[in-house]
Design an enzyme around this catalytic site. Sequence first.
Site, PDB file in Angstrom:
ATOM      1  N   LEU A 239      11.380 -13.981 -16.279  1.00 38.87           N
ATOM      2  CA  LEU A 239      12.740 -14.507 -16.380  1.00 38.87           C
ATOM      3  C   LEU A 239      13.607 -13.845 -15.322  1.00 38.87           C
ATOM      4  O   LEU A 239      13.553 -12.630 -15.177  1.00 38.87           O
ATOM      5  CB  LEU A 239      13.319 -14.249 -17.770  1.00 38.87           C
TER       6      LEU A 239
ATOM      7  N   ASP B  75      11.991  -4.817 -11.351  1.00 35.73           N
ATOM      8  CA  ASP B  75      12.018  -4.949 -12.799  1.00 35.73           C
ATOM      9  C   ASP B  75      10.590  -5.202 -13.258  1.00 35.73           C
ATOM     10  O   ASP B  75      10.274  -6.251 -13.784  1.00 35.73           O
ATOM     11  CB  ASP B  75      12.945  -6.098 -13.213  1.00 35.73           C
TER      12      ASP B  75
ATOM     13  N   HIS C 204       3.637  -5.621 -19.823  1.00 36.05           N
ATOM     14  CA  HIS C 204       3.319  -6.099 -21.171  1.00 36.05           C
ATOM     15  C   HIS C 204       1.810  -6.121 -21.379  1.00 36.05           C
ATOM     16  O   HIS C 204       1.047  -6.503 -20.497  1.00 36.05           O
ATOM     17  CB  HIS C 204       3.876  -7.507 -21.385  1.00 36.05           C
TER      18      HIS C 204
ATOM     19  N   ALA D 282       8.032 -12.340 -21.344  1.00 40.62           N
ATOM     20  CA  ALA D 282       8.364 -12.635 -19.950  1.00 40.62           C
ATOM     21  C   ALA D 282       8.323 -11.343 -19.149  1.00 40.62           C
ATOM     22  O   ALA D 282       8.763 -10.291 -19.616  1.00 40.62           O
ATOM     23  CB  ALA D 282       9.746 -13.259 -19.858  1.00 40.62           C
TER      24      ALA D 282
END
Length: 147
Positions: free
Chosen positions: A19, A47, A51, A63
């Site tokens: 995102l 960023d 995950h 995301a």
Amino acid sequence: MINRNAMLVGGIKPHYYCLPVAKREQHRLALCAAATSGDRRFFLGTDSAPHLRSAKETACGCAGIFNVQVCLETLAAVFEREQALDRLEAFTSLNGPAFYGMDVNSDYLVLEKSDAALPLPPPVEAMGETIEVFDPGFALHWRVRAA
């Protein structure tokens, strides 16, 4: 480095889901032109999102792209392709601190180019699972070493 086709063509590829969602090719090209332009208003903001595979490969996946292990190597490839290697340091290290009125980091890294393609780093093991490293979709020929 990617457009929405990387995530959608041939089936959904959850490890390219981030995102904001990657847009059309014309938008990727515009971002690339801005980043490599030398304009001091543009600078790197990372960023990286590590995950677990189980959190990415699910009906409601997380995301984020885990790119920290190949960030500078992929940026070097893009800046080289755009004939803008002389602008890479400003984009990654100088423009951001200048924008925020901060001191420039006194440490530095060295990027080295290899004639042979270098392998992607392996997935990271965490909590009994793996975290996939971002695959830019092209061979990497740059590597980072400590100065």
